[in-house]
Design a protein around this motif. Sequence first.
Motif, PDB file in Angstrom:
ATOM      1  N   ALA A 250       0.824  -1.205   0.000  1.00 20.40           N
ATOM      2  CA  ALA A 250       0.000   0.000   0.000  1.00 20.40           C
ATOM      3  C   ALA A 250       0.864   1.263   0.000  1.00 20.40           C
ATOM      4  O   ALA A 250       0.438   2.304  -0.509  1.00 20.40           O
ATOM      5  CB  ALA A 250      -0.942  -0.002   1.202  1.00 20.40           C
ATOM      6  N   SER A 251       2.071   1.180   0.548  1.00 20.37           N
ATOM      7  CA  SER A 251       2.943   2.362   0.562  1.00 20.37           C
ATOM      8  C   SER A 251       3.470   2.700  -0.828  1.00 20.37           C
ATOM      9  O   SER A 251       4.040   3.771  -1.030  1.00 20.37           O
ATOM     10  CB  SER A 251       4.110   2.159   1.530  1.00 20.37           C
ATOM     11  N   LEU A 252       3.269   1.806  -1.790  1.00 23.46           N
ATOM     12  CA  LEU A 252       3.654   2.118  -3.169  1.00 23.46           C
ATOM     13  C   LEU A 252       2.898   3.328  -3.697  1.00 23.46           C
ATOM     14  O   LEU A 252       3.363   4.000  -4.618  1.00 23.46           O
ATOM     15  CB  LEU A 252       3.386   0.916  -4.067  1.00 23.46           C
ATOM     16  N   ILE A 253       1.742   3.609  -3.115  1.00 22.99           N
ATOM     17  CA  ILE A 253       0.949   4.770  -3.530  1.00 22.99           C
ATOM     18  C   ILE A 253       1.780   6.045  -3.415  1.00 22.99           C
ATOM     19  O   ILE A 253       1.752   6.911  -4.288  1.00 22.99           O
ATOM     20  CB  ILE A 253      -0.341   4.870  -2.689  1.00 22.99           C
TER      21      ILE A 253
ATOM     22  N   LYS B 185      -2.494  25.305 -23.716  1.00 21.21           N
ATOM     23  CA  LYS B 185      -3.219  25.930 -22.621  1.00 21.21           C
ATOM     24  C   LYS B 185      -4.510  25.205 -22.262  1.00 21.21           C
ATOM     25  O   LYS B 185      -4.792  24.974 -21.090  1.00 21.21           O
ATOM     26  CB  LYS B 185      -3.516  27.381 -22.979  1.00 21.21           C
ATOM     27  N   ASN B 186      -5.332  24.836 -23.202  1.00 26.22           N
ATOM     28  CA  ASN B 186      -6.609  24.190 -22.935  1.00 26.22           C
ATOM     29  C   ASN B 186      -6.577  22.696 -23.268  1.00 26.22           C
ATOM     30  O   ASN B 186      -7.591  22.119 -23.647  1.00 26.22           O
ATOM     31  CB  ASN B 186      -7.729  24.871 -23.734  1.00 26.22           C
ATOM     32  N   SER B 187      -5.455  22.073 -23.107  1.00 22.36           N
ATOM     33  CA  SER B 187      -5.302  20.654 -23.450  1.00 22.36           C
ATOM     34  C   SER B 187      -5.905  19.764 -22.365  1.00 22.36           C
ATOM     35  O   SER B 187      -5.877  20.081 -21.175  1.00 22.36           O
ATOM     36  CB  SER B 187      -3.816  20.329 -23.623  1.00 22.36           C
ATOM     37  N   ALA B 188      -6.427  18.626 -22.789  1.00 22.02           N
ATOM     38  CA  ALA B 188      -7.010  17.665 -21.854  1.00 22.02           C
ATOM     39  C   ALA B 188      -5.983  16.620 -21.407  1.00 22.02           C
ATOM     40  O   ALA B 188      -6.291  15.773 -20.568  1.00 22.02           O
ATOM     41  CB  ALA B 188      -8.196  16.970 -22.508  1.00 22.02           C
ATOM     42  N   ILE B 189      -4.792  16.686 -21.923  1.00 23.99           N
ATOM     43  CA  ILE B 189      -3.771  15.679 -21.606  1.00 23.99           C
ATOM     44  C   ILE B 189      -3.420  15.660 -20.115  1.00 23.99           C
ATOM     45  O   ILE B 189      -3.355  14.573 -19.523  1.00 23.99           O
ATOM     46  CB  ILE B 189      -2.520  15.877 -22.485  1.00 23.99           C
ATOM     47  N   PRO B 190      -3.195  16.801 -19.444  1.00 25.79           N
ATOM     48  CA  PRO B 190      -2.897  16.718 -17.998  1.00 25.79           C
ATOM     49  C   PRO B 190      -4.041  16.108 -17.184  1.00 25.79           C
ATOM     50  O   PRO B 190      -3.796  15.344 -16.246  1.00 25.79           O
ATOM     51  CB  PRO B 190      -2.651  18.169 -17.591  1.00 25.79           C
ATOM     52  N   PHE B 191      -5.276  16.413 -17.553  1.00 22.25           N
ATOM     53  CA  PHE B 191      -6.436  15.863 -16.847  1.00 22.25           C
ATOM     54  C   PHE B 191      -6.506  14.345 -17.035  1.00 22.25           C
ATOM     55  O   PHE B 191      -6.714  13.588 -16.079  1.00 22.25           O
ATOM     56  CB  PHE B 191      -7.714  16.539 -17.346  1.00 22.25           C
ATOM     57  N   ILE B 192      -6.308  13.879 -18.260  1.00 24.25           N
ATOM     58  CA  ILE B 192      -6.330  12.442 -18.545  1.00 24.25           C
ATOM     59  C   ILE B 192      -5.179  11.750 -17.820  1.00 24.25           C
ATOM     60  O   ILE B 192      -5.343  10.654 -17.261  1.00 24.25           O
ATOM     61  CB  ILE B 192      -6.268  12.204 -20.073  1.00 24.25           C
ATOM     62  N   PHE B 193      -4.018  12.409 -17.823  1.00 20.67           N
ATOM     63  CA  PHE B 193      -2.855  11.830 -17.122  1.00 20.67           C
ATOM     64  C   PHE B 193      -3.146  11.665 -15.628  1.00 20.67           C
ATOM     65  O   PHE B 193      -2.809  10.638 -15.038  1.00 20.67           O
ATOM     66  CB  PHE B 193      -1.622  12.708 -17.334  1.00 20.67           C
ATOM     67  N   MET B 194      -3.760  12.639 -14.993  1.00 16.74           N
ATOM     68  CA  MET B 194      -4.059  12.553 -13.556  1.00 16.74           C
ATOM     69  C   MET B 194      -5.084  11.455 -13.263  1.00 16.74           C
ATOM     70  O   MET B 194      -4.972  10.754 -12.257  1.00 16.74           O
ATOM     71  CB  MET B 194      -4.566  13.899 -13.015  1.00 16.74           C
ATOM     72  N   ILE B 195      -6.070  11.298 -14.124  1.00 16.43           N
ATOM     73  CA  ILE B 195      -7.046  10.212 -13.936  1.00 16.43           C
ATOM     74  C   ILE B 195      -6.342   8.862 -14.041  1.00 16.43           C
ATOM     75  O   ILE B 195      -6.584   7.961 -13.226  1.00 16.43           O
ATOM     76  CB  ILE B 195      -8.201  10.333 -14.950  1.00 16.43           C
ATOM     77  N   CYS B 196      -5.463   8.712 -15.012  1.00 21.49           N
ATOM     78  CA  CYS B 196      -4.709   7.452 -15.158  1.00 21.49           C
ATOM     79  C   CYS B 196      -3.799   7.219 -13.960  1.00 21.49           C
ATOM     80  O   CYS B 196      -3.675   6.082 -13.480  1.00 21.49           O
ATOM     81  CB  CYS B 196      -3.884   7.479 -16.439  1.00 21.49           C
ATOM     82  N   LEU B 197      -3.171   8.272 -13.465  1.00 20.63           N
ATOM     83  CA  LEU B 197      -2.279   8.139 -12.318  1.00 20.63           C
ATOM     84  C   LEU B 197      -3.038   7.701 -11.066  1.00 20.63           C
ATOM     85  O   LEU B 197      -2.598   6.807 -10.340  1.00 20.63           O
ATOM     86  CB  LEU B 197      -1.555   9.459 -12.044  1.00 20.63           C
ATOM     87  N   VAL B 198      -4.198   8.305 -10.825  1.00 21.97           N
ATOM     88  CA  VAL B 198      -5.004   7.906  -9.666  1.00 21.97           C
ATOM     89  C   VAL B 198      -5.466   6.464  -9.818  1.00 21.97           C
ATOM     90  O   VAL B 198      -5.465   5.691  -8.853  1.00 21.97           O
ATOM     91  CB  VAL B 198      -6.206   8.870  -9.493  1.00 21.97           C
ATOM     92  N   GLY B 199      -5.816   6.066 -11.023  1.00 20.41           N
ATOM     93  CA  GLY B 199      -6.203   4.674 -11.270  1.00 20.41           C
ATOM     94  C   GLY B 199      -5.061   3.717 -10.992  1.00 20.41           C
ATOM     95  O   GLY B 199      -5.249   2.675 -10.363  1.00 20.41           O
ATOM     96  N   ILE B 200      -3.859   4.065 -11.416  1.00 23.08           N
ATOM     97  CA  ILE B 200      -2.693   3.226 -11.158  1.00 23.08           C
ATOM     98  C   ILE B 200      -2.403   3.161  -9.668  1.00 23.08           C
ATOM     99  O   ILE B 200      -2.087   2.100  -9.137  1.00 23.08           O
ATOM    100  CB  ILE B 200      -1.476   3.749 -11.951  1.00 23.08           C
ATOM    101  N   CYS B 201      -2.531   4.298  -8.976  1.00 22.53           N
ATOM    102  CA  CYS B 201      -2.272   4.339  -7.526  1.00 22.53           C
ATOM    103  C   CYS B 201      -3.250   3.463  -6.747  1.00 22.53           C
ATOM    104  O   CYS B 201      -2.918   2.976  -5.672  1.00 22.53           O
ATOM    105  CB  CYS B 201      -2.353   5.772  -7.008  1.00 22.53           C
TER     106      CYS B 201
END
Length: 177
Positions: free
Chosen positions: A21-24, A44-60
């Motif tokens: 769990a500490s891998l998070i 400036k208005n790219s969706a890439i950072p938002f998609i990246f954060m959703i993927c990161l939370v999913g991986i975590c």
Amino acid sequence: MRTPIETNQKFVFRLEDFVYASLIVYFLIFGTFSHQVITFNSAKNSAIPFIFMICLVGICIIVPALLIFLSYRRRLQYDYFVEDESILCERNGREIFHIPFKKIVSVRVYNKRGTQGSIIFYTDLSSKDYIFSYFPVANIMPLSLYGLTRKKINLVKNRKELLTAIYRVNPKVYFIE
């Protein structure tokens, strides 16, 4: 004569599950750095950072949960026995380890106050110098102190009886705190 060692078959969080769990924390540190780089280099208005954060939370969430689930499934496949003053571990009929009581130098016990707990066995003399800490220091403590080893019995129900049997045969056994 082969006597089975009774273990808890229910799901219980063990110390190594907390390590998984500490891998998070490590994923979040890497993800924060990567997010900053992506945000800096994207439009400036790219969706890439938002998609990246959703993927990161999913991986975590998924990776530690998957590791904990797989370790639980593997734990259910292990069978432990006491046979001729030795401990025998089998997984799906194959022998994982066979440790005579006389060869056990040190023992680390988890959940000393409860009725069940995991026991780790050490057969080398250097194990007498191990000191357990919740904050690992590199090159001083092996990962086996945290339960990441094969020479252990998970969630033993009759832990005190097993330790007493080991102590009767080998009174020089050292208990790692």
